[in-house]
Design a protein around this motif. Structure first.
Motif, PDB file in Angstrom:
ATOM      1  N   PRO A  55       0.607  -1.666  -0.060  1.00 49.86           N
ATOM      2  CA  PRO A  55       0.055   0.655   0.494  1.00 49.86           C
ATOM      3  C   PRO A  55       0.694   1.396  -0.123  1.00 49.86           C
ATOM      4  O   PRO A  55       2.108   0.939   0.734  1.00 49.86           O
ATOM      5  CB  PRO A  55      -1.121   0.161   1.236  1.00 49.86           C
ATOM      6  N   ALA A  56      -0.116   2.540  -0.430  1.00 44.48           N
ATOM      7  CA  ALA A  56       0.697   3.812  -0.352  1.00 44.48           C
ATOM      8  C   ALA A  56       1.300   4.149   1.050  1.00 44.48           C
ATOM      9  O   ALA A  56       0.545   4.092   1.875  1.00 44.48           O
ATOM     10  CB  ALA A  56       0.170   4.535  -1.030  1.00 44.48           C
ATOM     11  N   ILE A  57       2.344   4.441   0.781  1.00 41.97           N
ATOM     12  CA  ILE A  57       2.878   5.464   1.971  1.00 41.97           C
ATOM     13  C   ILE A  57       3.984   6.587   1.946  1.00 41.97           C
ATOM     14  O   ILE A  57       5.245   6.318   1.009  1.00 41.97           O
ATOM     15  CB  ILE A  57       3.913   3.943   3.072  1.00 41.97           C
ATOM     16  N   TRP A  58       4.057   7.510   2.171  1.00 45.46           N
ATOM     17  CA  TRP A  58       4.813   8.465   2.118  1.00 45.46           C
ATOM     18  C   TRP A  58       5.853   8.244   3.322  1.00 45.46           C
ATOM     19  O   TRP A  58       5.286   8.072   4.496  1.00 45.46           O
ATOM     20  CB  TRP A  58       3.964   9.863   2.660  1.00 45.46           C
ATOM     21  N   LEU A  59       6.686   9.201   2.919  1.00 47.90           N
ATOM     22  CA  LEU A  59       7.684   9.699   3.728  1.00 47.90           C
ATOM     23  C   LEU A  59       7.851  11.351   4.487  1.00 47.90           C
ATOM     24  O   LEU A  59       8.691  11.340   3.744  1.00 47.90           O
ATOM     25  CB  LEU A  59       8.711   8.833   3.626  1.00 47.90           C
ATOM     26  N   VAL A  60       7.106  11.534   5.634  1.00 46.59           N
ATOM     27  CA  VAL A  60       8.046  12.949   6.146  1.00 46.59           C
ATOM     28  C   VAL A  60       9.244  13.242   6.897  1.00 46.59           C
ATOM     29  O   VAL A  60       9.456  12.484   7.652  1.00 46.59           O
ATOM     30  CB  VAL A  60       6.273  13.367   6.936  1.00 46.59           C
ATOM     31  N   GLU A  61       9.917  14.085   6.250  1.00 47.20           N
ATOM     32  CA  GLU A  61      11.287  14.361   7.154  1.00 47.20           C
ATOM     33  C   GLU A  61      10.900  15.825   7.519  1.00 47.20           C
ATOM     34  O   GLU A  61      10.746  16.718   6.856  1.00 47.20           O
ATOM     35  CB  GLU A  61      12.146  14.068   6.338  1.00 47.20           C
ATOM     36  N   LYS A  62      11.542  15.889   9.105  1.00 47.60           N
ATOM     37  CA  LYS A  62      11.382  17.040   8.809  1.00 47.60           C
ATOM     38  C   LYS A  62      12.997  17.051  10.348  1.00 47.60           C
ATOM     39  O   LYS A  62      12.598  16.722  11.573  1.00 47.60           O
ATOM     40  CB  LYS A  62      10.516  17.905   9.543  1.00 47.60           C
ATOM     41  N   ASP A  63      12.979  18.220  10.640  1.00 47.98           N
ATOM     42  CA  ASP A  63      15.067  18.366  11.401  1.00 47.98           C
ATOM     43  C   ASP A  63      15.439  17.096  11.369  1.00 47.98           C
ATOM     44  O   ASP A  63      16.124  17.067  12.998  1.00 47.98           O
ATOM     45  CB  ASP A  63      13.757  19.472  12.592  1.00 47.98           C
ATOM     46  N   GLY A  64      15.633  15.805  10.439  1.00 43.90           N
ATOM     47  CA  GLY A  64      16.213  15.330  11.239  1.00 43.90           C
ATOM     48  C   GLY A  64      15.530  14.031  11.482  1.00 43.90           C
ATOM     49  O   GLY A  64      16.129  12.610  11.565  1.00 43.90           O
ATOM     50  N   ALA A  65      14.446  14.002  11.570  1.00 45.24           N
ATOM     51  CA  ALA A  65      12.780  13.354  11.962  1.00 45.24           C
ATOM     52  C   ALA A  65      12.944  12.635  11.396  1.00 45.24           C
ATOM     53  O   ALA A  65      12.415  13.229  10.309  1.00 45.24           O
ATOM     54  CB  ALA A  65      12.155  13.539  13.525  1.00 45.24           C
ATOM     55  N   LYS A  66      12.470  11.392  11.448  1.00 47.48           N
ATOM     56  CA  LYS A  66      12.080  10.801  10.341  1.00 47.48           C
ATOM     57  C   LYS A  66      10.589   9.718  10.046  1.00 47.48           C
ATOM     58  O   LYS A  66      10.271   8.943  11.531  1.00 47.48           O
ATOM     59  CB  LYS A  66      12.712   9.420   9.746  1.00 47.48           C
ATOM     60  N   LEU A  67       9.427  10.098   9.471  1.00 47.15           N
ATOM     61  CA  LEU A  67       8.650   9.315   9.863  1.00 47.15           C
ATOM     62  C   LEU A  67       7.082   9.384   9.172  1.00 47.15           C
ATOM     63  O   LEU A  67       7.415   9.439   7.664  1.00 47.15           O
ATOM     64  CB  LEU A  67       7.137  11.323  10.223  1.00 47.15           C
ATOM     65  N   TYR A  68       7.213   7.679   8.671  1.00 48.34           N
ATOM     66  CA  TYR A  68       6.509   6.965   7.926  1.00 48.34           C
ATOM     67  C   TYR A  68       5.229   6.666   7.925  1.00 48.34           C
ATOM     68  O   TYR A  68       4.162   6.256   8.966  1.00 48.34           O
ATOM     69  CB  TYR A  68       7.355   5.308   7.645  1.00 48.34           C
ATOM     70  N   VAL A  69       5.161   7.099   7.311  1.00 48.43           N
ATOM     71  CA  VAL A  69       2.763   7.283   6.651  1.00 48.43           C
ATOM     72  C   VAL A  69       2.206   6.190   6.347  1.00 48.43           C
ATOM     73  O   VAL A  69       2.075   6.324   4.329  1.00 48.43           O
ATOM     74  CB  VAL A  69       2.114   8.458   6.438  1.00 48.43           C
ATOM     75  N   LEU A  70       1.450   5.022   6.248  1.00 46.75           N
ATOM     76  CA  LEU A  70       0.853   4.295   5.717  1.00 46.75           C
ATOM     77  C   LEU A  70      -0.058   5.028   5.646  1.00 46.75           C
ATOM     78  O   LEU A  70      -1.530   4.991   6.834  1.00 46.75           O
ATOM     79  CB  LEU A  70       0.714   3.404   6.664  1.00 46.75           C
ATOM     80  N   GLY A  71      -1.560   4.814   4.470  1.00 48.06           N
ATOM     81  CA  GLY A  71      -2.407   5.105   4.943  1.00 48.06           C
ATOM     82  C   GLY A  71      -3.550   4.278   4.504  1.00 48.06           C
ATOM     83  O   GLY A  71      -3.676   3.011   3.156  1.00 48.06           O
ATOM     84  N   ALA A  72      -4.042   4.325   5.506  1.00 46.69           N
ATOM     85  CA  ALA A  72      -5.246   3.370   5.744  1.00 46.69           C
ATOM     86  C   ALA A  72      -6.347   3.409   4.992  1.00 46.69           C
ATOM     87  O   ALA A  72      -7.001   4.177   4.531  1.00 46.69           O
ATOM     88  CB  ALA A  72      -5.555   3.581   7.345  1.00 46.69           C
ATOM     89  N   ALA A  73      -6.914   2.203   4.722  1.00 47.73           N
ATOM     90  CA  ALA A  73      -8.632   1.968   3.483  1.00 47.73           C
ATOM     91  C   ALA A  73      -8.713   1.304   4.631  1.00 47.73           C
ATOM     92  O   ALA A  73      -8.674  -0.038   5.234  1.00 47.73           O
ATOM     93  CB  ALA A  73      -8.486   2.032   2.419  1.00 47.73           C
ATOM     94  N   THR A  74     -10.376   1.342   4.864  1.00 48.22           N
ATOM     95  CA  THR A  74     -11.224   0.762   5.275  1.00 48.22           C
ATOM     96  C   THR A  74     -12.753   0.392   4.228  1.00 48.22           C
ATOM     97  O   THR A  74     -12.940   1.168   4.134  1.00 48.22           O
ATOM     98  CB  THR A  74     -11.844   1.359   7.282  1.00 48.22           C
ATOM     99  N   PRO A  75     -12.846  -1.037   4.490  1.00 46.72           N
ATOM    100  CA  PRO A  75     -13.132  -1.847   4.711  1.00 46.72           C
ATOM    101  C   PRO A  75     -12.239  -2.675   4.449  1.00 46.72           C
ATOM    102  O   PRO A  75     -11.642  -2.232   2.876  1.00 46.72           O
ATOM    103  CB  PRO A  75     -13.851  -2.792   5.409  1.00 46.72           C
ATOM    104  N   LEU A  76     -11.696  -3.249   4.859  1.00 47.47           N
ATOM    105  CA  LEU A  76     -10.518  -4.865   3.690  1.00 47.47           C
ATOM    106  C   LEU A  76     -10.681  -6.274   3.843  1.00 47.47           C
ATOM    107  O   LEU A  76     -11.347  -6.412   5.182  1.00 47.47           O
ATOM    108  CB  LEU A  76      -9.003  -4.527   4.461  1.00 47.47           C
ATOM    109  N   PRO A  77     -10.801  -6.834   3.258  1.00 44.10           N
ATOM    110  CA  PRO A  77     -11.415  -8.621   3.149  1.00 44.10           C
ATOM    111  C   PRO A  77     -10.734  -9.122   4.106  1.00 44.10           C
ATOM    112  O   PRO A  77      -8.836  -8.829   5.098  1.00 44.10           O
ATOM    113  CB  PRO A  77     -10.876  -8.762   1.851  1.00 44.10           C
TER     114      PRO A  77
END
Length: 328
Positions: A55-77
């Motif tokens: 699934p789609a993942i975005w990497l957000v970076e600021k001041d050396g910190a890293k945040l990986y964001v997984l886009g959640a879709a509901t519902p899933l089988p």
């Protein structure tokens, strides 16, 4: 009404490894046409490396910190098998996993909400839901109720809007679709790595039930219609909902998740837009705090909070963060 039934109602009414440097540039997938005025520019304009699967993942970076964001879709089988090398690698490096807001409700609270707001959520004494519906809505409601293997007595005492979202939840359960995934899956993955899991906040059930209790008769029917529209969509796409998400097909996912039934209902009624804004702001605040801590954080964020214009990713970028699609 069981507490487990109130939770989905609140949440509904409440969004590849790259080729090496020595090889040719990896193929990319364009997310489609330029964003509409009500769509996130970050989501719509960013290209995503075609491999690995997931699934789609975005990497957000600021001041050396890293945040990986997984886009959640509901519902899933329930039976969906999916793999994401990028998510696995992010979790291996992470020390914190953030998950969407949880509904603050327990058995005692559920009983209290029914007693407090029952007059606004329930049919008047002696009235039955299906007897009060216009013929077209009644026919659709009965057809989907029967597909969900429910009888008229299961919803007879509820106002149309509440009954519609309860039916949506029941239909998904009967169709083998899970409203808990992918959050529950990521939580298990985090637990296996002994990672701290933290919710970005809570929805107070009283806020949702208060709005539901004040809906006009026309609003009640509108919210029932959009709930039944989503039932129809889920019924027609039950075999592709999970596949599109798991394969990172953001073109298909964007088309479906631009606005869920819950969002359409809430933005249509007084106080609803403010409740949705609170959810986006609450999630953004949690992401901002995560970017102030050293190291790596993984966040699961409902696509309903990512896809709209001025959604979570747009706000993080406006605050100075760099957002890319991770290729490692």
């Amino acid at each position: 009404m069981a507490a487990t039934k109130l939770v989905p109602l609140a949440l509904s009414l409440a969004l590849v490894s790259s080729a090496s440097a020595q090889t040719a540039s990896p193929p990319v997938v364009n997310l489609g046409q330029a964003p509409a005025a009500d769509e996130s520019a970050v989501v719509a304009e960013l290209t995503v490396v075609a491999k690995p699967p997931g699934p789609a993942i975005w990497l957000v970076e600021k001041d050396g910190a890293k945040l990986y964001v997984l886009g959640a879709a509901t519902p899933l089988p329930h039976s969906l098998k999916w793999d994401s090398p990028r998510l696995n690698k992010a979790l291996d490096k992470a020390s914190l996993v953030l998950v969407p807001p949880q509904a603050a409700v327990g058995v005692t609270q559920a009983a209290g909400f029914i007693l407090t707001f029952g007059g606004g959520l329930r049919q008047p004494l002696g009235k039955r839901l299906e007897d009060q519906l216009p013929p077209d809505l009644r026919a659709r409601f009965v057809a989907f109720r029967e597909q969900a293997r429910k009888g008229p007595g299961d919803y007879k005492n509820w106002k149309p809007a509440v009954a519609g979202f309860l039916l949506l939840s029941d239909f998904r359960q009967a169709a083998g679709l899970s409203e808990a995934k992918p959050v529950s899956t990521v939580e298990r993955m985090a637990k296996a790595r002994k990672l701290k899991v933290k919710s970005v906040g809570q929805y107070r059930m009283s806020a949702v039930t208060s709005i539901a209790g004040k809906l006009s008769p026309d609003d009640q029917l509108y919210c029932l219609r959009v709930a039944l529209d989503e039932v129809a969509y889920d019924a027609a796409h039950s075999t592709t909902i999970g596949r599109d998400w798991a394969e990172g097909d953001l073109g298909a996912v964007r088309a479906r998740y631009r606005e869920s039934a819950g969002q359409r209902c809430l933005t249509h009624v007084p106080g609803g837009a403010a409740l949705l804004e609170k959810g986006i702001a609450q999630t953004t605040d949690a992401m901002t705090e995560a970017l102030k801590r050293p190291g790596v954080t993984v966040a699961v964020v409902d696509l309903g909070f990512l896809l709209p214009a001025n959604g979570v990713l747009d706000r993080l970028k406006a605050d100075g963060a760099t957002i890319t699609s991770p290729i490692e």
